[in-house]
Design an enzyme around this catalytic site. Structure first.
Site, short mmCIF file in Angstrom:
data_model
loop_
_atom_site.label_atom_id
_atom_site.label_comp_id
_atom_site.label_asym_id
_atom_site.label_seq_id
_atom_site.Cartn_x
_atom_site.Cartn_y
_atom_site.Cartn_z
N LYS A 107 52.58 35.53 58.90
CA LYS A 107 52.72 35.49 60.36
C LYS A 107 54.15 35.80 60.77
O LYS A 107 54.40 36.63 61.65
CB LYS A 107 52.31 34.10 60.87
CG LYS A 107 52.40 34.00 62.38
CD LYS A 107 51.95 32.65 62.88
CE LYS A 107 50.47 32.48 62.67
NZ LYS A 107 50.05 31.09 62.61
N ARG B 151 53.90 26.73 64.35
CA ARG B 151 52.73 27.16 63.57
C ARG B 151 53.09 27.40 62.12
O ARG B 151 54.23 27.71 61.79
CB ARG B 151 52.19 28.50 64.10
CG ARG B 151 51.68 28.47 65.51
CD ARG B 151 51.42 29.91 65.94
NE ARG B 151 51.31 30.04 67.35
CZ ARG B 151 50.16 30.14 68.01
NH1 ARG B 151 49.02 30.15 67.36
NH2 ARG B 151 50.15 30.25 69.31
N GLY C 53 42.87 28.52 59.65
CA GLY C 53 42.44 27.18 60.07
C GLY C 53 42.78 26.07 59.08
O GLY C 53 42.41 24.92 59.29
N MET D 183 45.84 25.02 58.01
CA MET D 183 47.04 24.21 58.26
C MET D 183 47.16 23.94 59.76
O MET D 183 46.37 24.42 60.55
CB MET D 183 48.26 24.91 57.71
CG MET D 183 48.31 24.82 56.19
SD MET D 183 49.68 25.71 55.50
CE MET D 183 49.21 27.38 55.73
N ARG E 28 47.52 40.41 61.58
CA ARG E 28 47.44 40.36 60.12
C ARG E 28 46.28 41.23 59.70
O ARG E 28 45.41 41.55 60.51
CB ARG E 28 47.23 38.92 59.64
CG ARG E 28 45.97 38.30 60.19
CD ARG E 28 45.87 36.84 59.85
NE ARG E 28 44.72 36.24 60.51
CZ ARG E 28 44.56 34.93 60.67
NH1 ARG E 28 45.47 34.10 60.25
NH2 ARG E 28 43.49 34.46 61.27
N HIS F 91 35.08 29.15 63.34
CA HIS F 91 35.46 28.80 61.97
C HIS F 91 34.38 29.22 60.98
O HIS F 91 34.65 29.86 59.97
CB HIS F 91 35.70 27.29 61.90
CG HIS F 91 36.03 26.82 60.52
ND1 HIS F 91 35.08 26.35 59.64
CD2 HIS F 91 37.20 26.80 59.85
CE1 HIS F 91 35.67 26.05 58.50
NE2 HIS F 91 36.95 26.30 58.60
N SER G 8 32.85 48.46 19.07
CA SER G 8 32.62 47.87 20.39
C SER G 8 33.13 46.43 20.31
O SER G 8 32.67 45.65 19.47
CB SER G 8 31.13 47.91 20.72
OG SER G 8 30.94 47.38 22.01
N CYS H 44 31.95 45.28 25.08
CA CYS H 44 30.63 44.96 25.60
C CYS H 44 30.42 43.47 25.82
O CYS H 44 29.34 43.03 26.16
CB CYS H 44 29.54 45.53 24.70
SG CYS H 44 29.54 44.79 23.07
N TYR I 249 35.46 53.15 26.93
CA TYR I 249 34.45 52.73 27.91
C TYR I 249 34.35 51.22 27.99
O TYR I 249 34.79 50.51 27.09
CB TYR I 249 33.08 53.34 27.59
CG TYR I 249 32.45 52.82 26.32
CD1 TYR I 249 31.65 51.67 26.33
CD2 TYR I 249 32.65 53.47 25.11
CE1 TYR I 249 31.09 51.19 25.17
CE2 TYR I 249 32.09 52.99 23.94
CZ TYR I 249 31.31 51.85 23.97
OH TYR I 249 30.76 51.35 22.82
C1 PEP Z 1 29.87 39.51 22.19
O1 PEP Z 1 29.91 38.68 21.30
O2 PEP Z 1 30.80 39.75 22.96
C2 PEP Z 1 28.63 40.28 22.41
C3 PEP Z 1 28.58 41.23 23.31
O3 PEP Z 1 27.55 39.90 21.70
P1 PEP Z 1 26.64 38.65 22.08
O4 PEP Z 1 27.05 38.18 23.43
O5 PEP Z 1 25.25 39.14 22.03
O6 PEP Z 1 26.98 37.70 20.99
#
Ligand code: PEP
Ligand code: MG
Length: 888
Positions: free
Chosen positions: A26, A96, A105, A107, A352, A468, A777, A844, A864
């Site tokens: 502010k 303020r 809201g 404070m 803001r 609010h 992975s 993953c 990825y």
């Molecule tokens: C992991 O362990 O990160 C994984 C993807 O395998 P899971 O969750 O199936 O053990």
């Protein structure tokens, strides 16, 4: 050294937006508006570090800050030509709060400060408007009593109500100067009786006490809760702004209002907001009088009668419109504004960046880029990736029958079904038990913040689009219908009445926050899809993204959903999920309970065609996109029953003697199955299981390749590898099976074999392991559990305390522990690539869909991320943001 107090107004300012952390949002924006020539009442801002100094000094302002404040107050007096405390024509100020990020809201605020029994007379004479002077004084006493003295505001509200009843009026504005003068006397008596001392008359005493109270409100319960929910550090502190008052309560050419430069619910480019004639700011939020619309179009759309500002005050409205345009160009973002009109003159009190729904954030970002206000890259960075979650949930099926029982304002979009709950504590308690609740209140206040967070949706009987409930719900992404005027809540009977129905707490209703409809019961929903602005932003994101985004999926339906959201392949297909299907669980159990290789082979032969069909269906949906299929991972007894009836059922279904079933299950029991006979250890001890799965994968792939003529390139993944040798052995099994299938089918395929890196040893030995793997992975779920030594299934009991105490900044199973697990991922990636420079790397674990973790793995150069289907758009955006930030 930085100063503690900064002046603004009169065409100049000491600080500006770049001092945001120091002056609070502010303070910085007031300074900036003043310096670009917008009409801002002069004032001063006490910087955020003073907040800590205030607490360190046991709740006292340092003397040096007081001196600087009085100095800056002289500037305010010079610009306004009024003197603080002058009984003839007093300068009045507001006090303020203003933190680095807005905490709407949460404070406290004090208005009209500087009034006392003498200055009120001066104000009456100088303004020629005694009614206004007494109205301001009674407001000041109430606010000061509430915020500074901690007295109950109901005491004052009740006195006001009694007076209105006595006078036979319904609106505050209908009370005369004499009425209000009498009310002031009454208020002073209430203060004397409940506080035990007279209302303070010395304006300086009022000032120091109010500044202290506003700093003090930084540590109020509601401010703490808000900070916890929004990850705002305690150490930031708030700034305090002291500003010359301008008055919206000086008569019918005065007003006060709040506005957004675009619609914060939908993002449409329309002026959006409310104002009240002859009122002060708190009246708009309090919902005592119904605010009027700013534009004629909004009034007509709502079917309201009271004139809009565009109609009632056309000159001021067009000035406001001009200021809005200037602010958007200057800040290059949608603004949330507070303004006051004093005797026909517009004053800006705050600007803001406006809080907005995910839907509005998307539209505003895309529109502003199309308008040339921001670049495509900026548009991508403007939308919080995690907030897209709001748009990725089902919405009400437009074709489903709806029994609408009430209507209110469409305050925050989205659909929610749940049981009615009438107070925030119950909302929290019931939702903790897993119930979907709708918080139904006459109106919400900052004390409801925990209940609103726990609820699926919020419904209020009173309050406008900037009430609010509306503001907070939009910020939290909760659907909200506000101001459903036909609703009446009986807290004693725990019922909600709407015309034609008396609903009890616990009855189920549905809200449509996009239309403002309230429906009886549960209404069916439809799946979300990527279209319009969402699709546009995703296209832009894809241009800037380096990492690919895959999905974790094991059914054709999930694969289809993920592809609809733009998944570029499967990063993890957990084959064990297929084993639970009713049509195959008996064969799976026969396989597990088998004591002879021949009986196991029979069971596997039953499973083969089923698995082949699974993979075939997936390859078809994924149409040539890469698919990583993981061989069986969990300990085998996960597929077995855990009680006596279950054992008998299994015996009956498999034809194995009940005693044998019991014995085998006892033999298979493990004390610590997570670290037991699972992952590739199954493939090492029962190679025939992995052989069957590999065969099913290759047969399925060849069937689709032959049928469609497209290349299908399966990626076979071995789980829970710790040593290179484990992979070497299982790889030989997979390769042998591949060769056999190719031979039989007279058809060869390209394929990859790789491994999960989900044990610390695997990350450390990645250079060896990469000799046998074409891809890695990172399974950060298991890698987190094994690195931290915290069971992923038992962590919930104590991790909350760990996060509260800052031992881990976030739940490490949600956001990657960068220092520990992250270092292992970095090590695994670099050691793996040292052996095989073209090693494909992905992640993953659950972290593959978490924006902060995605930003982290972008820095490591992974190829990825893979996440659940509904998180794919979040990951696409987060990956683009990470790539853009990495460049800058
Ligand atoms: C992991 O362990 O990160 C994984 C993807 O395998 P899971 O969750 O199936 O053990
Ligand atoms: Mg795992």
């Amino acid at each position: 050294m930085m100063k503690s107090v900064y002046r603004f107004g009169g065409g100049t300012a000491d600080g500006a937006a770049d001092l945001r952390n120091h002056l609070g949002g502010k303070g910085a924006n007031l300074a900036e508006m003043a310096s670009i020539g917008l009409p801002v009442p002069p004032g001063l801002t006490i910087a955020t570090p003073v907040c800590a100094a205030f607490y360190d000094a046991g709740g006292k302002l340092p003397e040096s800050v007081k001196t600087e404040t009085l100095d800056a107050l002289k500037h305010v007096e010079a610009v306004t030509g009024k003197i603080f405390g002058n009984p003839a024509d007093p300068l009045l100020v507001s006090v303020r709060s203003g933190a680095r990020v807005s905490m709407p809201g949460m404070m406290d605020t004090v208005l009209n400060l500087g009034l006392n029994d003498a200055t009120v007379e001066g104000l009456a004479t100088a303004s020629g408007n005694p009614r206004f002077a007494w109205d301001s004084y009674r407001r000041f006493i109430q606010m000061f009593a509430d915020v500074v003295l901690g007295l109950d505001h109901y005491l004052f509200e009740d006195a006001l109500e009694i007076l209105k009843e006595d006078r036979g009026v319904t609106l505050d504005t209908e009370l005369s100067a004499e009425d209000l003068q009498g009310l002031v006397a009454r208020y002073k008596t209430i203060v004397a009786q409940t506080w035990g001392d007279e209302f303070p008359q010395d304006p300086h005493e009022q000032l120091w006490a109010s500044i202290g109270a506003v700093f003090g409100s930084w540590r109020s319960d509601r401010a703490r809760t808000y900070r916890r929910l929004n990850d705002i550090p305690e150490s930031w502190g708030t700034a305090v702004t002291v500003q010359a008052m301008v008055f919206g309560n000086r008569g019918i050419t005065s007003a006060t209002g709040v506005a957004f430069t675009r619609d914060p619910s939908t993002g449409e480019r329309v002026t959006y907001g409310e104002f009240l004639i002859n009122a002060q700011g708190e009246d708009v939020v309090a919902g005592i009088r119904t605010p009027q619309y700013l534009t004629k179009a909004a009034r007509e759309r709502a079917g309201a009668r009271a004139e809009s500002m565009e109609e009632a005050m056309p000159a001021v409205y067009s000035e406001l419109d001009r200021v809005f345009a200037l602010l958007e160009i200057h800040y290059r973002d949608m603004q949330d504004i507070e303004f006051t009109v004093e005797d026909g003159r517009l004053w800006m009190l705050q600007t803001r960046s406006g809080k907005r729904t995910a839907k509005a954030a998307l539209k505003i970002a895309v529109d502003m880029a199309n308008e040339g206000l921001i670049t495509e890259a900026e548009a991508i960075l403007r939308v919080e990736a995690g907030a897209l979650d709001q748009l990725l949930h089902p919405t009400l099926d437009p074709k489903a029958p709806r029994q609408v029982i009430a209507r209110g304002l469409p305050a925050s979009p989205g659909a929610a079904s749940g049981v009615i709950v009438l107070d925030s504590d119950s909302a929290e308690a019931r939702s903790r038990l897993g119930e979907a609740v709708i918080l139904v209140r006459t109106e919400t206040s900052p004390e409801d913040i925990h209940g609103m967070h726990a609820a699926r949706g919020i419904l209020t009987a009173r309050g406008g689009m900037t009430s609010h409930a509306a503001v907070v719900a939009r910020g939290m992404g909760r659907p909200c219908v506000s101001g459903a005027g036909t609703l009446s809540i009986d807290l004693a009977a725990r019922t909600v009445r709407v015309p034609g129905h008396v609903l009890k707490e616990g009855d189920r209703i549905t809200l449509d926050g996009a239309t403002g409809e309230v429906m009886l019961g549960e209404v069916s929903t439809v799946e979300p899809e990527l279209a319009g602005d969402f699709a546009t932003l995703m296209e832009w994101a894809d241009k800037y993204r380096r990492m690919k985004v895959r999905t974790n999926a094991e059914t054709p339906a999930d694969c289809r959903t993920a592809r609809g959201f733009g998944a570029e392949g499967i990063g993890l297909c957990r084959t064990e999920h297929m084993f639970f299907e009713p049509s195959r669980i008996t064969s799976v159990r026969r396989m597990i309970l088998a004591e002879e290789a021949s009986t196991r082979a029979e069971a596997l032969a039953e499973l083969l065609p089923e698995q082949r069909a699974d993979f075939e269906a997936i390859f078809r949906v994924m149409a040539g996109l890469p698919c990583t299929i993981r061989l069986l991972d969990p300990p085998l007894h996960e597929f077995l029953p855990h009680d006596e009836t279950g054992y008998d059922d299994v015996a009956a279904a498999t034809g194995i003697a009940p005693a044998t079933v019991r014995r085998r299950i006892a033999e298979l029991h493990e004390f610590n199955p997570m670290l037991g006979h699972r992952g590739c250890r199954l493939g090492i001890t029962f190679p025939e299981i992995y052989a069957m799965q590999a065969r099913a994968i290759f047969e399925g792939a060849i069937a689709v390749a032959k049928d469609t003529g497209e290349a299908v390139v399966p990626e076979v993944m071995v789980p829970l590898v710790a040593t290179a040798r484990e992979l070497e052995i299982t790889k030989a099994v997979i390769e042998a099976e591949a060769e056999a299938v190719f031979e039989e089918q007279g058809h060869r395929l390209d394929y990859l074999i790789g491994t999960m890196i989900e044990l610390p040893r695997a990350a450390l030995r990645a250079a060896d392991i990469a000799r046998h793997a074409e891809f890695f992975s990172f399974g950060t779920n298991d890698l987190t559990q094994t690195t931290l030594g915290i069971s992923r299934d038992d962590a919930a009991r104590f991790l909350g305390v760990y996060v509260d105490q800052g031992i881990y900044p976030r739940d490490p199973f949600v956001g990657i522990d960068e220092e520990g697990v992250g270092e292992l991922v970095e090590l695994g990636a670099s050691r793996g690539r040292s052996t095989r420079p073209d090693l494909k790397l992905g992640i993953c674990g659950e972290h593959g869909g978490d924006p902060a973790s995605i930003a982290f793995v972008e820095k490591l150069g992974l190829d990825y991320v893979s996440c659940s289907p509904y998180r794919v758009p979040i990951a696409r955006l987060a990956a683009a943001q990470a790539a853009l930030r990495a460049k800058s």
